[in-house]
Each structure stands twice: as structure tokens, then as C-alpha cells.
Design a protein around this motif. Structure first.
Motif, short mmCIF file in Angstrom:
data_model
loop_
_atom_site.label_atom_id
_atom_site.label_comp_id
_atom_site.label_asym_id
_atom_site.label_seq_id
_atom_site.Cartn_x
_atom_site.Cartn_y
_atom_site.Cartn_z
N GLU A 251 -3.98 9.53 -9.57
CA GLU A 251 -3.50 9.92 -8.24
C GLU A 251 -2.31 9.05 -7.84
O GLU A 251 -1.34 9.54 -7.27
N ALA A 252 -2.41 7.77 -8.16
CA ALA A 252 -1.35 6.83 -7.77
C ALA A 252 0.00 7.28 -8.30
O ALA A 252 1.02 7.17 -7.62
N LEU A 253 0.01 7.82 -9.51
CA LEU A 253 1.28 8.23 -10.12
C LEU A 253 1.84 9.51 -9.52
O LEU A 253 2.97 9.90 -9.81
N LYS A 254 1.03 10.17 -8.69
CA LYS A 254 1.52 11.39 -8.02
C LYS A 254 1.72 11.16 -6.54
O LYS A 254 2.39 11.94 -5.87
N SER A 255 1.14 10.09 -6.03
CA SER A 255 1.07 9.90 -4.58
C SER A 255 2.41 9.55 -3.95
O SER A 255 3.24 8.83 -4.53
N ASP A 256 2.59 10.04 -2.72
CA ASP A 256 3.78 9.67 -1.94
C ASP A 256 3.62 8.26 -1.36
O ASP A 256 4.60 7.65 -0.94
N THR A 257 2.40 7.80 -1.30
CA THR A 257 2.16 6.48 -0.71
C THR A 257 2.77 5.39 -1.59
O THR A 257 2.45 5.30 -2.78
N VAL A 258 3.63 4.60 -0.99
CA VAL A 258 4.26 3.53 -1.74
C VAL A 258 3.42 2.27 -1.59
O VAL A 258 3.24 1.77 -0.48
N LEU A 259 2.89 1.78 -2.66
CA LEU A 259 2.09 0.56 -2.56
C LEU A 259 2.99 -0.66 -2.48
O LEU A 259 2.92 -1.44 -1.56
N ARG A 260 3.86 -0.80 -3.45
CA ARG A 260 4.72 -1.98 -3.49
C ARG A 260 6.09 -1.67 -2.90
O ARG A 260 7.03 -1.31 -3.60
N GLU A 261 6.18 -1.86 -1.59
CA GLU A 261 7.45 -1.58 -0.92
C GLU A 261 8.54 -2.54 -1.40
O GLU A 261 9.71 -2.21 -1.40
N ASP A 262 8.12 -3.72 -1.83
CA ASP A 262 9.10 -4.70 -2.32
C ASP A 262 9.76 -4.25 -3.62
O ASP A 262 10.75 -4.83 -4.04
N LEU A 263 9.18 -3.24 -4.29
CA LEU A 263 9.73 -2.81 -5.57
C LEU A 263 10.46 -1.47 -5.47
O LEU A 263 10.62 -0.76 -6.45
N VAL A 264 10.85 -1.13 -4.25
CA VAL A 264 11.67 0.07 -4.06
C VAL A 264 12.95 -0.38 -3.35
O VAL A 264 12.88 -1.09 -2.35
N ALA A 265 14.10 0.02 -3.90
CA ALA A 265 15.38 -0.41 -3.31
C ALA A 265 15.62 0.31 -1.99
O ALA A 265 14.99 1.34 -1.70
N GLU A 266 16.54 -0.22 -1.19
CA GLU A 266 16.89 0.37 0.11
C GLU A 266 17.20 1.86 -0.01
O GLU A 266 16.78 2.68 0.80
N ASP A 267 17.93 2.22 -1.06
CA ASP A 267 18.35 3.63 -1.23
C ASP A 267 17.23 4.47 -1.87
O ASP A 267 17.45 5.61 -2.26
N GLY A 268 16.06 3.90 -2.00
CA GLY A 268 14.93 4.67 -2.54
C GLY A 268 14.83 4.63 -4.05
O GLY A 268 13.88 5.15 -4.64
N SER A 269 15.82 4.03 -4.73
CA SER A 269 15.75 3.99 -6.20
C SER A 269 14.76 2.91 -6.65
O SER A 269 14.36 2.05 -5.87
N LEU A 270 14.38 3.01 -7.92
CA LEU A 270 13.38 2.09 -8.45
C LEU A 270 14.01 1.09 -9.40
O LEU A 270 14.42 1.45 -10.50
#
Ligand code: PCD
Ligand code: CU1
Length: 808
Positions: free
Chosen positions: A147-166
């Protein structure tokens, strides 16, 4: 009358390798004189305790410490805001990720550290924890890795860039915001081709559940900052004290020479004490802030709920074979649940540890393995439990796949193994997934094991039992669990193993005292394994002084040489090798001294048990004791006095212990209760240093295997609540459940290890879990069962029987 002392008697007097020397450490343990971290009491010491999150995923709206601070005896309450200016609100993990020390804006698992209370005693600290007011806003919880790999819920916000890229993770690109890494080994296309062309393919998905080693002693530390001298002393339950010193230095900025890390006696580690925990960092900060020592000791629930768990692997496999049963290919995909932070302790290049040993004991020409690491709202870890490096998972996988293939082929599982074993003359063997197995003799071990239990007889009895069951004469089925495992221990060669850039060598330093006794210090640390006993035995044989006169010391970074610590059964393969090598350096100098004293050429003396004798003239000799004294007096002119040596050993390869296990189990179909009638365990760990200690290691490891296979589990509900956070719910086997193990061995020495020894501590767990599990599954084979997930507790077994229609 002067009876002449024989060579054998001289050897026996040393208590060297191969003898069942009694454990020297037990004198203090059995008298309650051990010195564990909680026994350390320093003047003026304060106590720390954590405010922990009741939620698995929540935003922290506010933390109010006023009420707690107002309590008499409370000295400080630390939050992420206090640590931020120091850059200590996050810390690096051993897996190249980072982890919150105290909740920074949100929490990611139940029990996560939110604030750290420091008080005059632990009771006041505990009361103050209740008075810290934290306002949480609950967030959607993700506990299922798929589920985690499909979920919209972002667990680690620190690992997502400002522009949404990974941004890339420590192990390369990430596919989704809850994805950590993909690790691939072997040949994908070739393996998929083999699988699609094969005459027979068995496919299965198996879940190796999340569990926890639950050592008797929980984790803890005492931090003591001496502000006058600028020295920090950190006592704690560390399986890798030197690595902890380096990590503390790197993250705190305190010079490494000003940090002393001490691991006192440890009440069981089992991998649980490898990593670095927020408690260590908070205690250090608290000691710096308050100027007095600060102690932090976990309670049982904290230990079970928040520290390094084990496994949590979903493994999907395909195994291809000819109709005759010759395996042609193995395909495996793992979805690895790492919890909120990736806090594994694998060597840098192996994000899924040595999972690529999953071709097992078999000569499999083509193979492919891919592992996807995933974040969920569970506790971080994944390092532990009698195999920090995922070998337990690998062996479980292949040993279950073999059983499933045997069903597919309608073949006997023992025979299927036999025809696929790597043969003795194929060693050193290059596996399809990249390992060079150093040595092995699987057929000999297997035949010995089958013979010992009268395998044919057992199968006949089992067939009869099935008949009787069908005829209504019994309600009990019989399972025969088989396992042939190959372990990989001794990380490891510096060329491919490091943790945070620290090469995984290990070390030993020896000082021989003038009167012929000695102290040896190592970079490892015993947690109950008996190193003080066994390493002295290695030295007794290598340098010819009695083991009883050799002190072994580990765990104090101010005195011990640098080493990477004890886990992954690496002490014997790596530090044990360093010990032998350092011993040989001592012997080389002793030879020169002996020759000098005997007035012959160096080459004219030879080592003989406890002395150097003149070749051809055995009455002319100098004992090692005499040589030791001479080293401090009549040492050879021009050569330094003293008799000391140090060795930093970088092993050329891992060692590959193996074993053949057989479990005979009776299962009551109506209650699901299992009764282990027999458990036979043959282990081959190469040269055996102390057979009694080995046997103890095997008994312990098998019992932990029984626990995991038959009931032990860290289970979560959909809200991310830990359902098994106390010993009321977490299964620990007692003497009641544990059978009388039959142990056996063969000896296939490691060709590259100086004394031929391989590790053994992990083996019984690695081999034991699939063996118990195979027995349960095998009991139902005649009724059409292919696979059921662990843990096989009574309820699940009852359900299996029910689903198979066995309850009438
Ligand atoms: N060959 C041989 C081998 C071995 N040995 C021995 O035996 C032991 C063990 O070893 P090894 O295998 O090497 O190992 P080490 O390293 O030491 O250790 C480790 C391991 O160990 C085991 N065991 C034990 N025990 C006890 N008591 N406690 C504990 O805690 C423990 N833990 C566990 C675990 S888990 Mo991990 O950490 O998860 O990775 S890993 C592990 C030691 O004493 C030695 O010496 C001998 O004798 N011989
Ligand atoms: Cu291991």
C-alpha cells in the motif's frame, strides 16, 4: 619417581583450541557480579526518560513542557527545538539514511521519541513524562508496504524536494515517495528466460514476519561529560563500541580522542544493540547541558516497540527445474518493510544485506534477485536477530522454495536437495549471485543427518500416520522438517564491506607479561558468546601459554584496538583470525629469543606446544614462559625488549558455515498444538574452538528459531498500534516448549582462515527457522498444502487444518 610429562599432557595443560573449557565469565555472572550498564552509578547522576508518540503517524502541533518542568526534581526537558541549534535533531543511520532524534514536526511510528525528560531519579523522570503536553494531529497511517508504494501519503517529507521531485536515496534512485531503494543482483533477462522455458516451475510468495530479539537486558547508556578535561565517556549496550565512538564524534563534533566508549557486560545483544538510538544522543546532550552524568535505560515495552526489529520481508519466488529435479534457475523479488527510517546496519554496498546468498546450498546456474526497500509507519531497524545481514531471510526463502518445488515435482524433498547440492569438488564455488563459497561438503553432512534420524523409517511412519488419520484412528499428523543451510559470515573483506566508510576488518593486540601470562584486547565485544573463554583458547594454542593465564578484554575504546564489533557472527572469522595472526607474531619473536638463548640459528629451533626445542635435540628447549621472562631481560642485543604484537586483519573472503537440520513434529489437528518430538542439528563451522560453547550457541539459536517459527511476532493493527509490545503478547519460549536438541557436527575448515574456523552463533537460527516451518508445512503436504506463513502458532495451524477440511 619422576614420571615424564607427555606432549599430550603439556597440550592439555594449556586448555587450547578444541577443548571444552568452562566459561571463565560465568563465575561473575552466576554470582550476580556482572557489571551491566544499569549497574554503573556515577556521583550526581541524573536520569533520562522519553515522551513517546502514541500515534503511528501524526503532525506535532505543539509541545508544552511547563507542567513537567514545574515538577520538583526535573532538571530539563529536551525537544527537537533544543537539539536543532546543535544540528542534533536528526542523526545519520548506519544505512546511510537519517533519523529523527526527537520528533521534528511529525512522528512516523508508535513509540517514536518526542521529548527527553531529565530528572533527579528515574521515577521523577517517568512522572514528568506524563506531564509533557503534546498536541498531535493524526495523519493517515500506512502499515502495509505494498500500500505504501501506492499511497499518496508522504511519510518522509524530508525526502521530497520542494518541486515534488524525489532526490536519490543512499542506494540510488527512488520510484515513489515511500520507496527507499531498489537493489538488483544477477541476470534478470537470462533468469526470466530460464523460468519461462522450464519444464517445471514452482512459484510461491512468503512473508517472513516482523520479529524482535528481545534480549534479556534492554538498551541503555550512561553519558558523562567532563567539562574540565573536555572528555566524554559513554557507557552503553553497544555491539560496536568503536563505530559508536566514530559516529558520536562525527555528529557531535567532539574530537574522537576526547571520546571514550565503553561496553560493559552486555545481557544479550542479538543485533538489537548494533545501531545508534536517540537515547544515546539525548543522554550525551543532556550530560553536556547539565554538566553531570545522565543515565538512560529502556523498559521492556520501549525495547520491543521501538528498537531494531528483524525481518519484515515479503519474498516472491520462482524456481525452475527439469522434470528430473535439476534446478535451472531462481528468481526472487523482495518487498522489504523498513519502517519509518532505514536503520539497517548492512555493509554499504549491500542495502539488503547478504540476501543474495539465497541460492543456498545448491548449484543453481542462473539467478536473479531484486529487493525494494519501503518506508511504512513502523519502527526502524531491520538489523537484528542472529543474522544482522538478512541471511536468515535468504535461507528461509530457498529452503521453502525447495519444499514447494518438491511438491510440484512430486518428489522427496531430501532427494531433491541431494541432487542439487554443490559438490565437494566444486569448491571454491562461484554462486550465480556473486559469492565465492570458500568450502563445503554438503553430501557428507546430509547423509550423516538422514542416517542419524533414520529418515526412511520416519517417512514410512509418516505415511502410516496419514493412513491412520484418514481411517479415523488418530487426530495427530506428523511433520518432517528438513533444512540444509549455507551461512555467510565474517564481514568482511574491506574491499566490499564497510559501514559508513569504515572497513570491516578486526583486530587483536597482545601483551605478554614477564612471568608468562598475557592480556589480549580485541575490537569485538561479547554479549554472552563467551569470547573471554574462546579467544584465550586460540592464543593458548598459538603461543603456548595456558588459557587460564590469558586475560581477554573487549569493549573499552581507550584500550582496545579499533574494530567493527560483534554481530553477523564476525568475531571468530575476523577478530579470531586477527588473534591467531597476532599470536603468530609473538611466536616469531619468541623463536628468535629462544634461538639466541639456546645459541643456535633461528631456523634450528621449532615450536612444540609450549616451547621452542632445538631440532633433533628435544632435551634442549626454552619454554614460552622462560622466553617471556627473557624478553624483558636478556633480549637479543639490537632488538627491542618486550613481547607484544598487534594485528589488524582484513579477511580475504567470508566464511561459509553450513548445516543439516531435521525436525520431527507431531501436530494435533483439533487444537493446532505442536509437539517437537526430535530435533537433530548438524553444524559445520570449520575448526571448532570450544565444542561446549558451540553447543550452547546451537541450543540458544535453535530456541530463538523455535520462537520465531512457532509464534513470536511484532504485529501491528491498521492504525499502526503495536499489538505485541509486552511479554504478555510476545511469545518467548520456556523450558516447556523447548525439545531436547541432538547436536552433531562435521568439520570442513575454512581454507583462508588462519585456524580454519568459521562462525557459528547465527547458524542455528538461520537453519532452525525454515526447519521448524518446513515441519509444520510438511505435516499437511499429504492434504494438499503448499505453504502457510509463519508464525505457526496454534491458532494459525488450527486454521490451516480447518481450511484443508480436516475438522470434518
Ligand atoms: N568455530 C567456532 C566458531 C565459534 N566459536 C565460539 O562461538 C561463539 C560465537 O562465535 P561467532 O559465530 O563468531 O559469533 P560472534 O561474532 O562471537 O557473536 C555474534 C553472534 O552471537 C550469537 N550468539 C549469542 N549468544 C549470546 N549468549 N548472546 C548473544 O547476544 C548472542 N548473539 C548472537 C548473534 S545475533 Mo547478530 O548481532 O543479529 O548479527 S550475530 C550473533 C564465540 O564464543 C566463538 O568463540 C567456536 O568456539 N568455534
Ligand atoms: Cu548473518
Amino acid at each position: 619417581m619422576n614420571k615424564e610429562i607427555t606432549r599430550q599432557e603439556r597440550a592439555d595443560a594449556l586448555g587450547g583450541m578444541g577443548c571444552k573449557r568452562k566459561r571463565v565469565e560465568d563465575a561473575r555472572f552466576t554470582q550476580g557480579k556482572g557489571n551491566y550498564v544499569d549497574d554503573i552509578k556515577l556521583p550526581g547522576m541524573l536520569f533520562g526518560d522519553f515522551v513517546r508518540s502514541p500515534y503511528a503517524h501524526a503532525r506535532i502541533k505543539s509541545i508544552n513542557t511547563d507542567r513537567a518542568m514545574a515538577l520538583d526534581g526535573v532538571v530539563a526537558v529536551l525537544t527537537a527545538d533544543d537539539l536543532r541549534p546543535l544540528g542534533l535533531h536528526w542523526m545519520p543511520t548506519l544505512a546511510g539514511d537519517k533519523q529523527m532524534v526527537l520528533a521534528d514536526g511529525k512522528v512516523l511510528f508508535q513509540g517514536q521519541e518526542v521529548a527527553y525528560v531529565v530528572a533527579k531519579d528515574r521515577y521523577i523522570a517517568a512522572d514528568a513524562v506524563e506531564l509533557v503536553d503534546v498536541e498531535y494531529e493524526e495523519l493517515p497511517v500506512v502499515v502495509d508496504p505494498f500500500e505504501a508504494l501506492k499511497s499518496d501519503t508522504v511519510l518522509r517529507e524530508d525526502l521530497v524536494a520542494e518541486d515534488g521531485s524525489l532526490p536519490d536515496g543512499a542506494h540510488g534512485p527512488r520510484k515513489h515517495h515511500n520507496h527507499i531503494f531498489t537493489w538488483e543482483v544477477g541476470e534478470k533477462d537470462a533468469t526470466e528466460q530460464v523460468v519461462s522455458d522450464a519444464a517445471v516451475v514452482a512459484e510461491e510468495t512468503m512473508y517472513y514476519h516482523r520479529t524482535h530479539p528481545c534480549p534479556l537486558e534492554t538498551c541503555g547508556c550512561v553519558a558523562s561529560m567532563d567539562k574540565v578535561n573536555g572528555k566524554l565517556t559513554l557507557y552503553g549496550t553497544f555491539q560496536a563500541p568503536h563505530a559508536i565512538r566514530t559516529v558520536v564524534s562525527l555528529i557531535s563534533g567532539i574530537e574522537e580522542h576526547n571520546i571514550r566508549v565503553v561496553s560493559p557486560d552486555i545481557g544479550g545483544g542479538f543485533g538489537n544493540k548494533v545501531g545508534a538510538y536517540p537515547g544515546y544522543v539525548c543522554s550525551v546532550v543532556a550530560s553536556i547541558v547539565t554538566g553531570v552524568p545522565v543515565k538512560w535505560i529502556e523498559d521492556r515495552m520501549e525495547n520491543l516497540m521501538t528498537t531494531a526489529f528483524a525481518r519484515d520481508y515479503w519474498m516472491k519466488g520462482k524456481i525452475a527445474a527439469t522434470p528430473e529435479g535439476k534446478i535451472t534457475g531462481l528468481w526472487c523479488h523482495v518487498t522489504a518493510d523498513h519502517g519509518g527510517f532505514d536503520a539497517c546496519a548492512d555493509p554499504t554496498k549491500f542495502p539488503a544485506g547478504f540476501m543474495n546468498i539465497c541460492t543456498g546450498s545448491y548449484d543453481i546456474p542462473t539467478a536473479y534477485l531484486a529487493v525494494d526497500g519501503v518506508y511504512t509507519n513502523k519502527a526502524p531497524g531491520g538489523v537484528s536477530y542472529r543474522c544482522s545481514f538478512r541471511v536468515t531471510e535468504a535461507v528461509y526463502f530457498i529452503e521453502r522454495m525447495i519444499e514447494v518445488l518438491a511438491i510440484e515435482l512430486n518428489m522427496d524433498a531430501a532427494e531433491l536437495r541431494r541432487i542439487n547440492f554443490i559438490k565437494k569438488d566444486q569448491f571454491p564455488y562461484q554462486s550465480a549471485l556473486g559469492w565465492e563459497y570458500d568450502s563445503g561438503d554438503y553430501h557428507t553432512a546430509w547423509d550423516k543427518a538422514l542416517k542419524a534420524v533414520d529418515y526412511e523409517g520416519l517417512r514410512a511412519e509418516q505415511a502410516q500416520r496419514v493412513e491412520d488419520f484418514k481411517a479415523g484412528k488418530t487426530r495427530k499428523l506428523m511433520g518432517i522438517g528438513l533444512t540444509h543451510f549455507t551461512e555467510i559470515v565474517g564481514a568482511g573483506p574491506v574491499k566490499n564491506c564497510d559501514i559508513l566508510g569504515l572497513g570491516m576488518f578486526d583486530s587483536c593486540e597482545i601483551r605478554i607479561h614477564p612471568t608468562g601470562s598475557a592480556i589480549a584486547r580485541l575490537g569485538t565485544i561479547s554479549q554472552g558468546q563467551g569470547h573471554a573463554t574462546t579467544f584465550a583458547q586460540i592464543l593458548a594454542t598459538e603461543i603456548g601459554l595456558p588459557a587460564d593465564n590469558i586475560t581477554i578484554e573487549e569493549g573499552d575504546t581507550d584500550t582496545a584496538p579499533y574494530g567493527l564489533g560483534t554481530y553477523g557472527s564476525r568475531s571468530t572469522p575476523v577478530a579470531g583470525a586477527a588473534t591467531a595472526m597476532a599470536g603468530r607474531k609473538i611466536r616469531a619473536k619468541a623463536q628468535m629469543i629462544a634461538a639466541y638463548l639456546l645459541e643456535v640459528h633461528d631456523d634450528d629451533v621449532e615450536f612444540d606446544v609450549d616451547r621452542f626445542v632445538v631440532k633433533g635435540a628435544p632435551e634442549k628447549f626454552k619454554t614460552m614462559k622462560e622466553i617471556a621472562f627473557a624478553a624483558y631481560n636478556q633480549a637479543i642485543p639490537g632488538i627491542e625488549p618486550g613481547l607484544e604484537a598487534v594485528s589488524y586483519y582484513d579477511p580475504p573472503n567470508m566464511t561459509y558455515p553450513f548445516g543439516a537440520y531435521i525436525c520431527v513434529m507431531d501436530i494435533d489437528v483439533d487444537t493446532g498444538v505442536t509437539d517437537i518430538r526430535r530435533f537433530y542439528a548438524l553444524d559445520d563451522c570449520g575448526t571448532r574452538i570450544n565444542p561446549m560453547i558451540i553447543e550452547g550457541q546451537v541450543h540458544g539459536g535453535l530456541t530463538e528459531a523455535l520462537a520465531v517459527a512457532l509464534g513470536q511476532e511484532i504485529a501491528y493493527d491498521d492504525m499502526g498500534n503495536v499489538k505485541t509490545g509486552t511479554l504478555m503478547d510476545f511469545f518467548l519460549p520456556t523450558a516447556w516448549e523447548v525439545p531436547n536438541y541432538e547436536t552433531d557436527h562435521t568439520v570442513t575448515p575454512s581454507p583462508h582462515h588462519p585456524i580454519g574456523a568459521k562462525g557459528v552463533g547465527e547458524s542455528p537460527h538461520v537453519g532452525g527457522v525454515p526447519c521448524f516451518s518446513n515441519a509444520v508445512n510438511d505435516a499437511f503436504r499429504a492434504f494438499g498444502l503448499r505453504h502457510t506463513h509463519m508464525p505457526h502458532d496454534h491458532w494459525r495451524i488450527w486454521k490451516t487444518a480447518n481450511e484443508l477440511g480436516l475438522h470434518g
